[in-house]
Motif scaffolding. Structure first.
Motif, mmCIF file in Angstrom:
data_model
loop_
_atom_site.group_PDB
_atom_site.id
_atom_site.type_symbol
_atom_site.label_atom_id
_atom_site.label_comp_id
_atom_site.label_asym_id
_atom_site.label_seq_id
_atom_site.Cartn_x
_atom_site.Cartn_y
_atom_site.Cartn_z
ATOM 1 N N ALA A 73 2.125 -14.018 67.409
ATOM 2 C CA ALA A 73 3.125 -12.975 67.239
ATOM 3 C C ALA A 73 2.923 -11.926 68.332
ATOM 4 C CB ALA A 73 3.015 -12.346 65.854
ATOM 5 N N PRO A 74 3.103 -12.326 69.608
ATOM 6 C CA PRO A 74 2.852 -11.390 70.708
ATOM 7 C C PRO A 74 3.852 -10.247 70.735
ATOM 8 C CG PRO A 74 3.932 -13.369 71.526
ATOM 9 C CD PRO A 74 3.597 -13.629 70.079
ATOM 10 N N LYS A 75 3.383 -9.090 71.158
ATOM 11 C CA LYS A 75 4.260 -7.921 71.301
ATOM 12 C C LYS A 75 4.952 -7.932 72.655
ATOM 13 C CE LYS A 75 4.255 -2.864 70.973
ATOM 14 N NZ LYS A 75 3.461 -1.661 70.597
ATOM 15 N N TYR A 76 4.280 -8.476 73.659
ATOM 16 C CA TYR A 76 4.777 -8.430 75.026
ATOM 17 C C TYR A 76 5.195 -9.806 75.535
ATOM 18 C CZ TYR A 76 2.106 -4.065 75.010
ATOM 19 O OH TYR A 76 1.596 -2.835 74.687
ATOM 20 N N MET A 77 6.204 -9.810 76.394
ATOM 21 C CA MET A 77 6.436 -10.932 77.292
ATOM 22 C C MET A 77 6.212 -10.387 78.690
ATOM 23 S SD MET A 77 9.681 -13.468 77.916
ATOM 24 C CE MET A 77 9.380 -14.986 78.851
ATOM 25 N N PRO A 96 -6.040 -12.595 73.734
ATOM 26 C CA PRO A 96 -5.282 -13.766 73.292
ATOM 27 C C PRO A 96 -4.366 -13.410 72.135
ATOM 28 C CG PRO A 96 -7.566 -14.379 73.686
ATOM 29 C CD PRO A 96 -7.497 -12.880 73.797
ATOM 30 N N GLY A 97 -3.092 -13.839 72.234
ATOM 31 C CA GLY A 97 -2.122 -13.536 71.195
ATOM 32 C C GLY A 97 -1.289 -12.297 71.446
ATOM 33 N N GLU A 98 -1.634 -11.500 72.469
ATOM 34 C CA GLU A 98 -0.900 -10.259 72.723
ATOM 35 C C GLU A 98 0.316 -10.428 73.618
ATOM 36 O OE1 GLU A 98 -2.561 -6.013 72.956
ATOM 37 O OE2 GLU A 98 -4.112 -7.245 73.879
ATOM 38 N N ALA A 99 0.272 -11.399 74.544
ATOM 39 C CA ALA A 99 1.342 -11.497 75.533
ATOM 40 C C ALA A 99 1.751 -12.941 75.776
ATOM 41 C CB ALA A 99 0.913 -10.843 76.846
ATOM 42 N N PHE A 100 3.044 -13.183 75.715
ATOM 43 C CA PHE A 100 3.645 -14.448 76.106
ATOM 44 C C PHE A 100 3.924 -14.308 77.595
ATOM 45 C CE2 PHE A 100 7.215 -17.570 76.160
ATOM 46 C CZ PHE A 100 6.597 -18.615 75.501
ATOM 47 N N THR A 101 3.288 -15.139 78.426
ATOM 48 C CA THR A 101 3.234 -14.855 79.859
ATOM 49 C C THR A 101 3.871 -15.941 80.708
ATOM 50 O OG1 THR A 101 1.159 -13.661 79.491
ATOM 51 C CG2 THR A 101 1.688 -14.255 81.754
ATOM 52 N N ILE A 102 4.669 -15.507 81.685
ATOM 53 C CA ILE A 102 5.249 -16.381 82.695
ATOM 54 C C ILE A 102 4.749 -15.918 84.056
ATOM 55 C CG2 ILE A 102 7.370 -17.132 83.840
ATOM 56 C CD1 ILE A 102 7.088 -18.252 81.056
ATOM 57 N N ARG A 103 4.208 -16.850 84.837
ATOM 58 C CA ARG A 103 3.758 -16.499 86.190
ATOM 59 C C ARG A 103 4.429 -17.423 87.196
ATOM 60 N NH1 ARG A 103 -2.643 -15.532 86.385
ATOM 61 N NH2 ARG A 103 -2.010 -14.630 88.396
ATOM 62 N N ASN A 104 4.931 -16.834 88.266
ATOM 63 C CA ASN A 104 5.560 -17.606 89.325
ATOM 64 C C ASN A 104 5.436 -16.847 90.644
ATOM 65 O OD1 ASN A 104 7.795 -15.689 89.555
ATOM 66 N ND2 ASN A 104 8.612 -16.574 87.672
ATOM 67 N N ILE A 105 6.005 -17.381 91.698
ATOM 68 C CA ILE A 105 5.949 -16.708 92.992
ATOM 69 C C ILE A 105 6.678 -15.376 92.918
ATOM 70 C CG2 ILE A 105 6.629 -16.832 95.432
ATOM 71 C CD1 ILE A 105 4.415 -18.767 94.740
ATOM 72 N N ALA A 106 5.966 -14.288 93.190
ATOM 73 C CA ALA A 106 6.508 -12.924 93.281
ATOM 74 C C ALA A 106 7.049 -12.376 91.964
ATOM 75 C CB ALA A 106 7.587 -12.841 94.370
ATOM 76 N N ALA A 107 6.692 -12.987 90.841
ATOM 77 C CA ALA A 107 7.097 -12.479 89.514
ATOM 78 C C ALA A 107 8.610 -12.331 89.404
ATOM 79 C CB ALA A 107 6.407 -11.145 89.210
#
Length: 240
Positions: A73-77, A96-107
Motif C-alpha cells: 500500500a505505497p503512498k508514493y509513485m 520497502p513498501g513505501e514507493a511504487f517506482t519506475i526508473r528509465n532514461i532521464a526519468a
C-alpha cells in the motif's frame, strides 16, 4: 521551491510547496563504488549483498517485512532516472513498501498513448487505480546523461542508438524552453536548467492520463517535482 539535504526523509516531499556514439550518456562516476572483495565474481557480489541485507535488515525488522507479505500500500509513485548514482530508495530513505517506482532514461514520463509507452501507462494506471497512491513524484538529477543527450540533439542528424534519442525527445519542449530562455549560458548550465524543465514536462504529461487528472482535480492525488543534485548534496522539490 524547497531544498533539502540528501538524507531528507521521504515524508518531507509531500509536505513541500521542471566517436560515433555520444559520450554524453557515459558520465564518469562521481562516487566510488561499494567496497567489494577484490576479484569477487559479479554474481557472487549480488549473493553476498543479499546475505548482508538479510542478516542486517530483513531478519532484524520483522515489523516492516511481515505486513508486506500480505500486500503493498505505497503512498508514493516515484519516477526516477535509471542512472546508477541516483537510487531514490537510498537518497530519500524510502523503505520497502513505501514507493511504487519506475526508473528509465532521464526519468521521463510520456503523454497518454494507448499504442506507445504502454509499460509506463500500465504502471501509472496500476499505481493510481489499484494501489491508490497519493503522491506522484518525478525526480531529475545533476549530470544526467539522458538530459545531455536531449540537449545535444541536432535537427536532421541521424540517431546513434535504436531507442535513446527517440525516448528523450519526450522532453523536446523543455529543451526548446531552456535554449530560448538561457541562450547565453554555457552548455552545461543549459543542461542544469533542462534537468528541471524536463521534470515539468513529465508532470504536465501525467495530467494527460485521465485517472491522474481526475485524482488531482478531486484532491486525492498530488504531483511533485524533484531534483537531486549529487554534486552538492541537495534535494529540491516543488508542487505542480
Amino acid at each position: 521551491m524547497s531544498t533539502f539535504a540528501v538524507g531528507a526523509s521521504a515524508s518531507s516531499i509531500a509536505n513541500s510547496p521542471a566517436s560515433a556514439r555520444p559520450k554524453l550518456i557515459r558520465n564518469a562516476p562521481v562516487f566510488a563504488a561499494p567496497t567489494t572483495v577484490v576479484g569477487m565474481d559479479a554474481v557472487e557480489r549480488l549473493k553476498s549483498g543479499f546475505e548482508q541485507f538479510k542478516a542486517s535488515i530483513y531478519d532484524k525488522k520483522p515489523e516492516l517485512f511481515e505486513p508486506l507479505k500480505a500486500g503493498q500500500a505505497p503512498k508514493y509513485m516515484v519516477f526516477a532516472c535509471a542512472d546508477s548514482r541516483v537510487c531514490p530508495s537510498v537518497t530519500l530513505g524510502l523503505q520497502p513498501g513505501e514507493a511504487f517506482t519506475i526508473r528509465n532514461i532521464a526519468a521521463m514520463v510520456p503523454p497518454y498513448d494507448k499504442n506507445r509507452y504502454t509499460g509506463i501507462g500500465s504502471a501509472i494506471e496500476y499505481a493510481v487505480c489499484a494501489l491508490k497512491v497519493e503522491v506522484l513524484v518525478v525526480i531529475g538529477h545533476s549530470k544526467c546523461g539522458g538530459i545531455k543527450a536531449l540537449m545535444s540533439l541536432q535537427d536532421g542528424a541521424a540517431d546513434n542508438f535504436h531507442f535513446v534519442e527517440d525516448w528523450v525527445r519526450i522532453g523536446f519542449i523543455a529543451k526548446k524552453k531552456a535554449q530560448k530562455e538561457h541562450a547565453a549560458v554555457p552548455f552545461d548550465d543549459q543542461c542544469s536548467v533542462l534537468e528541471k524543465e524536463a521534470v515539468n514536462v513529465s508532470l504536465d504529461n501525467l495530467l494527460t492520463y485521465p485517472w491522474v487528472k481526475e485524482g488531482v482535480a478531486q484532491g486525492t492525488l498530488k504531483l511533485v517535482g524533484g531534483h537531486y543534485n549529487f554534486v552538492d548534496g541537495e534535494f529540491l522539490t516543488w508542487e505542480k
